[in-house]
Write a protein that holds these residues in place. Sequence first.
Motif, PDB file in Angstrom:
ATOM      1  N   GLU A 165       6.472  23.956 -17.560  1.00 14.67           N
ATOM      2  CA  GLU A 165       6.159  24.983 -18.553  1.00 14.67           C
ATOM      3  C   GLU A 165       5.429  24.386 -19.751  1.00 14.67           C
ATOM      4  OE1 GLU A 165       9.810  27.064 -19.377  1.00 14.67           O
ATOM      5  OE2 GLU A 165      10.034  27.627 -17.275  1.00 14.67           O
ATOM      6  N   THR A 166       5.816  23.197 -20.151  1.00  5.83           N
ATOM      7  CA  THR A 166       5.132  22.516 -21.256  1.00  5.83           C
ATOM      8  C   THR A 166       3.692  22.201 -20.864  1.00  5.83           C
ATOM      9  OG1 THR A 166       7.239  21.567 -21.983  1.00  5.83           O
ATOM     10  CG2 THR A 166       5.230  20.522 -22.809  1.00  5.83           C
TER      11      THR A 166
ATOM     12  N   CYS B 154       1.586  25.283 -20.912  1.00  6.26           N
ATOM     13  CA  CYS B 154       1.292  25.654 -22.300  1.00  6.26           C
ATOM     14  C   CYS B 154       0.048  24.917 -22.792  1.00  6.26           C
ATOM     15  CB  CYS B 154       2.501  25.334 -23.167  1.00  6.26           C
ATOM     16  SG  CYS B 154       2.270  25.683 -24.908  1.00  6.26           S
TER      17      CYS B 154
ATOM     18  N   CYS C  61       1.971  29.584 -26.543  1.00  6.26           N
ATOM     19  CA  CYS C  61       3.137  29.250 -25.712  1.00  6.26           C
ATOM     20  C   CYS C  61       4.274  30.228 -25.907  1.00  6.26           C
ATOM     21  CB  CYS C  61       3.599  27.822 -26.010  1.00  6.26           C
ATOM     22  SG  CYS C  61       2.317  26.629 -25.611  1.00  6.26           S
TER      23      CYS C  61
END
Length: 154
Positions: free
Chosen positions: A13-14, A17, A149
């Motif tokens: 997920e990072t 983003c 994000c």
Amino acid sequence: MPDHNSTLQLGRETGLCFIRRDFFPAVFFRGELGAGKTTMIRGIVSALPGGEEAEVSSPSFNLVNIYPTRPETVHVDLYRLQGADPDEDVVEMLTGQDRLVLVEWSEYLQSCHLPEDRVEISIELDNDSRKAQIAFYGEASIRMITAHCFPKKR
């Protein structure tokens, strides 16, 4: 993050983003041995184009691994330095925003080497799970996280 898979997912997920914003601040990891730093880095790299070609492992002995992602990912491990200054090549890598720089054991880096725009991730073991704290520094990093994000719901 209760387990290995949750740590990988947070990493993915990072990474996603960063891709959404096309902005790649240096990311500095802190945490004890076995906390999940390399696992989270594996998740970040897997989210990037070309990540399936990367064999992510901690570069403890050679200090730096470079992965064939887009953008290129530089994975730095400062464990062996333990307070000694990194050489100029490593310091120069920390400031470039044309590639993603992921640094393990950043607690061994003097603050004068930290770029203004950066992300700091601390992972700690807590019984059978992990806790992660993510902090954003610098105007561009903060703008990225708030706008792309975790945008406000309308």
